[in-house]
Scaffold this motif. Sequence first.
Motif, PDB file in Angstrom:
ATOM      1  N   LEU A  21       0.747  -1.189  -0.030  1.00  0.00           N
ATOM      2  CA  LEU A  21      -0.015  -0.225   0.122  1.00  0.00           C
ATOM      3  C   LEU A  21       0.666   1.281  -0.014  1.00  0.00           C
ATOM      4  N   ASP A  22       1.953   1.106  -0.138  1.00  0.00           N
ATOM      5  CA  ASP A  22       3.045   2.277  -0.192  1.00  0.00           C
ATOM      6  C   ASP A  22       2.988   3.120   0.836  1.00  0.00           C
ATOM      7  N   GLU A  24       0.715   3.591   3.027  1.00  0.00           N
ATOM      8  CA  GLU A  24      -0.551   4.049   3.690  1.00  0.00           C
ATOM      9  C   GLU A  24      -0.779   3.292   5.034  1.00  0.00           C
ATOM     10  N   LYS A  25      -1.573   4.305   6.043  1.00  0.00           N
ATOM     11  CA  LYS A  25      -1.881   3.626   7.410  1.00  0.00           C
ATOM     12  C   LYS A  25      -3.080   2.901   7.137  1.00  0.00           C
ATOM     13  N   ILE A  26      -3.396   2.062   7.937  1.00  0.00           N
ATOM     14  CA  ILE A  26      -4.473   1.219   7.931  1.00  0.00           C
ATOM     15  C   ILE A  26      -4.713   0.867   9.587  1.00  0.00           C
ATOM     16  N   SER A  77     -11.599  12.564   5.532  1.00  0.00           N
ATOM     17  CA  SER A  77     -11.374  11.079   5.191  1.00  0.00           C
ATOM     18  C   SER A  77     -11.815  10.161   6.361  1.00  0.00           C
TER      19      SER A  77
END
Length: 93
Positions: A21-22, A24-26, A77
Motif C-alpha cells: 500500500l506504499d 498508507e496507514k490502516i 476522510s
Amino acid sequence: DPVGVFVGQRADRINTILTLLDGEKIDFIEYIENDDIKLIADSLKPARIESIELKGKRAIVTIPEEQKPLAFGKAGSNIKLASQLTGYQIEIK
C-alpha cells in the motif's frame, strides 16, 4: 484473536500489506454484532470518545475539542470512512 490473524507473528502479514500500500496507514477493528456504539467508537480511534447517542441511523458523537482532528482526519476522510463502515451518518459534537 481476529486482529492478530491479520497482523501475523512479529507483524509479518501487516508489514507485507503496508509495503504493497506504499506506506498508507490502516487500522483493524473487530466487528461485534449488535454493538453499534462500540463499532462507531472503534472506527473513530485514536480519537477519545466522550459519548455516542444513536437516533435512527444517525450517530451524534461527543469528542473533546483537541481530539476532533483525529476523528475527522485529512479532508474529513476518517469520518467518511467511519460512516461507510458503520452505516451511520456520524455527526461530531
